[in-house]
Write an enzyme that holds these catalytic residues in place. Structure first.
Site, mmCIF file in Angstrom:
data_model
loop_
_atom_site.group_PDB
_atom_site.id
_atom_site.type_symbol
_atom_site.label_atom_id
_atom_site.label_comp_id
_atom_site.label_asym_id
_atom_site.label_seq_id
_atom_site.Cartn_x
_atom_site.Cartn_y
_atom_site.Cartn_z
ATOM 1 C CE1 TYR A 156 56.280 72.546 -14.740
ATOM 2 C CE2 TYR A 156 58.520 72.264 -15.547
ATOM 3 C CZ TYR A 156 57.573 72.112 -14.544
ATOM 4 O OH TYR A 156 57.941 71.551 -13.339
ATOM 5 C CE LYS A 160 57.681 74.741 -11.958
ATOM 6 N NZ LYS A 160 57.230 74.786 -10.557
ATOM 7 C CB ILE A 188 60.537 64.142 -9.439
ATOM 8 C CG1 ILE A 188 61.737 65.097 -9.283
ATOM 9 C CG2 ILE A 188 60.279 63.366 -8.151
ATOM 10 C CD1 ILE A 188 63.039 64.453 -8.913
#
Length: 266
Positions: A156, A160, A188
């Site tokens: 991941y 990114k 989040i």
């Protein structure tokens, strides 16, 4: 604050829930027309209904955004009611799970990169010709893990980090008519975390704790100054700003919305 977004057409990938949904509603509140792009038709219908209740227009395009055909089909369908040319593209779709480097197979790496990175490449490549004609803004959803990776999830984080490289390169290539920026959220609380098989559940397996305890433990390890998970609306507010006239001299920037997780001064 006047944003200049009223009447503009905004494409948002991964717009059925979480940060994508919050961003769609935030643009709708500014009077923008929102093209929702996702694979979850029922959830998109719900978001579209919320947008229309705010007095704005919404359309939907469905497809598997981890494939080139899916990106093309979904975005083309979503833009058709609005004439096919957007003013703003928000590359937001993404997914991930907590796995160690040794656990990751080539198939896992490919799956992560196809959705989290190549969907951004494909959506941008599809829409750039029209956007070059009229100008506009592209906002890519990255992550604080792109700039400050943790041991997991390394696939991941790598996907990114690639998004940030893409953002910087496109910002230079497409200036001055198109501004290209990234947001880099920290943790989040969205379905990305809470859904079955999401970050919370897989983090629980990694830390050998119940999901909620594992998330709290992870936040303590990261030592977030604000000491909480963020809300999708807090990211959406920054995305709308970066798309707006208020950010007219902002490009090639990476805006952290991370509760202070990034310690570097650059």
């Amino acid at each position: 604050m006047e944003t200049g977004l009223a009447g503009k057409t905004v494409v948002i990938t991964g717009s059925a829930m979480g940060i994508g949904r919050a961003t769609a509603l935030a643009f709708a509140r500014e009077g923008a027309r929102v093209a929702l792009v996702d694979r979850d038709g029922d959830a998109c219908e719900g978001v579209a209904g919320e947008i229309r209740s705010l007095g704005s227009e919404a359309s939907i395009g469905l497809g598997d955004l981890s494939t080139d055909a899916g990106v093309r089909t979904a975005i083309t369908a979503a833009l058709k009611p609005f004439g096919g040319a957007p003013d703003v593209l928000v590359n937001n779709v993404g997914s991930g799970a907590v796995r160690t480097f040794d656990e990751l197979t080539d198939e896992d790496w490919d799956k992560t990169l196809q959705l989290n990175f190549m969907s951004y490449v494909r959506a941008t490549r599809l829409l750039l010709p029209a956007m070059r004609e009229r100008g506009g803004a592209i906002i890519n959803n990255a992550s604080d893990l792109a700039r400050q990776p943790e041991p997991v999830p390394v696939d991941y984080s790598a996907s990114k980090a690639a998004v940030l490289a893409l953002t910087k390169g496109l910002a230079r290539a497409e200036a001055p008519k198109i501004r290209v920026n990234a947001v880099a959220p920290g943790p989040i609380w969205t379905p990305f975390w809470s859904k079955p098989g999401g970050f919370a559940e897989t983090m629980g397996k990694f830390h050998k704790m119940p999901p909620k305890e594992a998330v709290e433990h992870e936040m303590s390890l990261r030592q977030l100054p604000l000491a909480r998970l963020g809300e999708p609306e807090e990211v959406a507010n920054v995305v709308v700003f970066l798309a707006s006239d208020r950010a007219s001299f902002v490009t090639a920037a990476v805006w952290g919305v991370d509760g202070g997780s990034i310690r570097s001064i650059i």
